[in-house]
Design an enzyme around this catalytic site. Structure first.
Site, PDB file in Angstrom:
ATOM      1  N   ASP A 128      -6.272   1.858  -3.973  1.00 36.04           N
ATOM      2  CA  ASP A 128      -7.549   1.535  -3.344  1.00 36.04           C
ATOM      3  C   ASP A 128      -8.108   2.747  -2.586  1.00 36.04           C
ATOM      4  O   ASP A 128      -9.176   2.670  -1.987  1.00 36.04           O
ATOM      5  CB  ASP A 128      -7.442   0.320  -2.411  1.00 36.04           C
ATOM      6  CG  ASP A 128      -6.408   0.488  -1.305  1.00 36.04           C
ATOM      7  OD1 ASP A 128      -5.707   1.509  -1.280  1.00 36.04           O
ATOM      8  OD2 ASP A 128      -6.301  -0.438  -0.471  1.00 36.04           O
ATOM      9  N   SER A 167       0.819  -1.205   0.000  1.00 30.97           N
ATOM     10  CA  SER A 167       0.000   0.000   0.000  1.00 30.97           C
ATOM     11  C   SER A 167       0.859   1.264   0.000  1.00 30.97           C
ATOM     12  O   SER A 167       1.652   1.476  -0.905  1.00 30.97           O
ATOM     13  CB  SER A 167      -0.963  -0.030   1.187  1.00 30.97           C
ATOM     14  OG  SER A 167      -1.873   1.030   1.145  1.00 30.97           O
ATOM     15  N   ASP A 223      -3.134   6.641  -3.880  1.00 27.44           N
ATOM     16  CA  ASP A 223      -1.990   5.981  -3.253  1.00 27.44           C
ATOM     17  C   ASP A 223      -1.469   4.907  -4.209  1.00 27.44           C
ATOM     18  O   ASP A 223      -1.999   4.723  -5.315  1.00 27.44           O
ATOM     19  CB  ASP A 223      -2.351   5.422  -1.875  1.00 27.44           C
ATOM     20  CG  ASP A 223      -3.428   4.344  -1.904  1.00 27.44           C
ATOM     21  OD1 ASP A 223      -3.975   4.055  -2.989  1.00 27.44           O
ATOM     22  OD2 ASP A 223      -3.722   3.771  -0.839  1.00 27.44           O
TER      23      ASP A 223
END
Length: 457
Positions: free
Chosen positions: A248, A99, A244
Site C-alpha cells: 500500500d 504491513s 512494502d
C-alpha cells in the site's frame, strides 16, 4: 488460545502471532464484524505472511457463523481489499496483514461498506471489547441469517483495469524501471501490469515469500534501500520502485539512484492532479508541510491539512471532497480509489509524467528538495514519551508557532519541526525542515535528537 486486546491499535489490529494475534481471535473478529455491521457480504484476503492463510480461514468461519457470505480473494495487497470491497458492493472487507512489521507479526485492517476504514474512533475498540470480554459473544449473528457461504474470487483483472485507467497508455514511452517488491505481494500485480506497459522492468526479490529471505520489506529503513539503488546504477535505469510487504506504499528512486522522500512525491503528484483539475483540493499531513503548501498554492489548488494516519486522512478526504492526498510516509490517497491509499497508482503516474514531460525524476524534484530540505522521518525508542514532548515544548515553544493537530509542531521563520508518538509502534517520530538551509537543518535535527534521547528504532 489466549485472547488479549493488546493488538488492537488506533488504525488496525497488529501483534505477535500467536500470543497477541491467533486463530481464535480471528474467528471472533469475524463473528463480531458480521453482527456489528449487519454484513451480508464481506471480502477477505491476506498478505504473504506464513500465518495469513490460517488466520483467514478462522476469520472466514467466524464471518460465516455470524451469517455473512464471504468473498475470498486470496493472497493480495491491502489496496486490493479496498478495491474489491467497493467494486463488488460488499458490506465490508478484512485484510489479514501486519504491513511492514517483523515476520512474527500479523494482524487485520478492517473496512466497512465503500472501503471506509474502521479505527479506534469508528468501532474497532468496540470490536475488541466484544471479542475479548463479551459473555454474550456466541449469540452474536446477522439478524435473520443462519450460516453464510464462501466463494473464491479473482479480483486481479478488474483491479488491473482500474489501475490502468489512471494513465494514458498511448502517451507512454520505453522506460527502464528497477522494481523491488522485497519478496512481498507486489510481484504478481507488477507482472500483470507489465503486459500492458512499454517499460523494461529489471526485477529483484519479485517472488512473494513469507519467510522474508531478504528481510522485512520496508524501504523506509535506510539499509533496505541499497538493493534497489544498486540496480538503478548498474542498469542506468530511469526509475526505481520499491514496495512494502502489503504494497500500500511505494518508494521511488531517481535515475541517479537517489531515494526520493515521500514528502516531495506528494508535491509532485499534487501538481499532476491540479493540471488535470484546476482548483481541486489537495490533502497533506502536518509532519512536513511547506513544500506541499507552496506547490498547491502556486498551482491554484486548495491545500487541506489533516492529521496523519489512514483512518483520519480518508475521513478528511470524504468530508472535504479532496481529489488527492498524500502523507510524507508514502501513503497516497485517491478520490477515484474510494478515497483509499494505493502503492501502485503513484509510480504509474510518475512514470507517465517522465514520459510526457521529457524530464528525469531528479529534474522534477531537485529544485523542491533544495528549497525545502528535510530530515526524513527519524525514529527513537523512548521510555517516557509524554515527558519528552513536554520538555521539547518547554524548550522550543517560546518564539515559535505551536500546533498540536498531530503530535507537536512548532514553526519558526526559517525552520520547523514535528515530533509525535507513533500509533502503531513504541517510538517517537521526528521530522525537521528548513527554508533552503541545510546547515540549519543538520543543527536543529541534532539538537532535537539530543533532547529526545532514546535508542535508534
Amino acid at each position: 488460545m489466549e485472547l488479549t486486546k493488546k493488538a488492537f491499535k488506533a488504525y488496525d489490529v497488529r501483534g505477535v502471532v500467536p500470543t497477541e494475534v491467533n486463530a481464535e481471535m480471528a474467528y471472533r473478529v469475524g463473528r463480531v464484524f458480521a453482527a456489528m455491521f449487519a454484513a451480508e457480504k464481506v471480502v477477505v484476503g491476506h498478505d504473504i505472511r506464513l500465518s495469513g492463510r490460517e488466520l483467514v480461514d478462522a476469520l472466514t468461519e467466524g464471518l460465516r457463523h455470524g451469517g455473512s457470505d464471504v468473498i475470498d480473494i486470496g493472497q493480495c495487497g491491502t489496496e486490493m481489499i479496498y478495491f474489491a470491497t467497493a467494486h463488488l458492493d460488499a458490506d465490508g472487507g478484512i485484510m489479514v496483514t501486519a504491513s511492514h512489521n517483523p515476520a512474527e507479526y500479523n494482524g487485520m485492517k478492517l473496512v466497512r461498506r465503500g472501503a471506509r476504514p474502521i479505527s479506534a474512533d469508528t468501532g474497532l475498540m468496540e470490536i475488541a471489547d466484544m471479542v475479548v470480554d463479551s459473555k454474550d459473544f456466541p449469540h452474536v449473528k446477522v439478524p435473520g441469517k443462519t450460516e453464510g457461504a464462501v466463494r473464491r474470487y479473482d479480483i486481479m483483472p478488474e483491479y488491473i483495469e482500474h489501475l490502468l485507467g489512471y494513465i494514458d497508455i498511448k502517451a507512454l514511452k520505453p522506460l527502464k524501471i528497477v522494481a523491488n517488491p522485497g519478496n512481498g505481494g507486489a510481484g504478481p500485480v507488477l507482472n500483470e501490469l507489465a503486459k500492458y506497459l512499454p517499460f523494461e522492468f529489471i526485477k529483484i526479490n519479485e517472488i512473494p515469500d513469507g519467510t522474508f529471505p531478504n528481510g522485512v520489506p520496508n524501504p523506509l529503513l535506510v539499509p533496505n534501500r541499497e538493493a534497489t539503488a544498486k540496480l538503478v546504477r548498474e542498469y542506468q535505469a530511469d526509475l526505481g520502485v520499491a514496495w512494502d510487504g502489503d504494497f500500500d506504499r511505494c518508494f521511488l528512486f531517481d535515475e541517479k539512484a537517489e531515494f526520493i522522500e515521500g514528502y516531495y512525491i506528494v508535491g509532485l503528484l499534487a501538481e499532476v492532479f491540479l493540471r488535470k483539475q484546476p482548483g481541486a483540493k489537495i490533502m497533506y499531513d502536518p509532519r512536513l508541510t511547506w513544500n506541499t503548501q507552496e506547490v498547491v498554492d502556486a498551482a491554484g489548488g486548495v491545500a487541506v491539512r489533516c492529521k496523519s494516519g489512514h483512518a483520519f486522512m480518508k475521513e478528511c478526504m470524504r468530508a472535504n471532497e479532496v481529489l488527492y492526498g498524500g502523507e510524507m510516509s508514502a501513503h497516497h490517497y485517491f478520490k477515484d480509489f474510494s478515497y483509499c491509499d494505493s502503492g501502485m497508482i503513484p509510480w504509474l503516474l510518475v512514470a507517465e509524467l517522465l514520459c510526457t514531460s521529457g524530464k528525469t525524476l531528479s529534474e522534477l524534484v531537485e529544485a523542491r528538495m533544495e528549497k525545502f530540505p528535510c530530515s526524513g522521518e527519524i525514529n527513537r525508542k523512548v521510555e517516557d514519551s509524554a515527558a519528552v514532548l513536554a520538555a521539547i515544548e518547554a524548550e522550543y515553544a517560546p518564539g515559535g508557532q505551536v500546533d498540536k493537530l498531530d503530535g507537536l509542531s512548532i514553526d519558526y521563520a526559517e525552520w520547523r519541526f514535528n515530533v509525535r508518538v507513533s500509533n502503531t509502534e513504541p517510538v517517537m517520530r521526528l521530522n525537521v525542515e528548513t527554508r533552503g538551509d541545510k546547515k540549519l537543518l543538520a543543527e536543529k535535527t541534532a539538537e532535537l535528537l539530543e533532547l529526545i534521547g532514546g535508542e535508534e528504532a
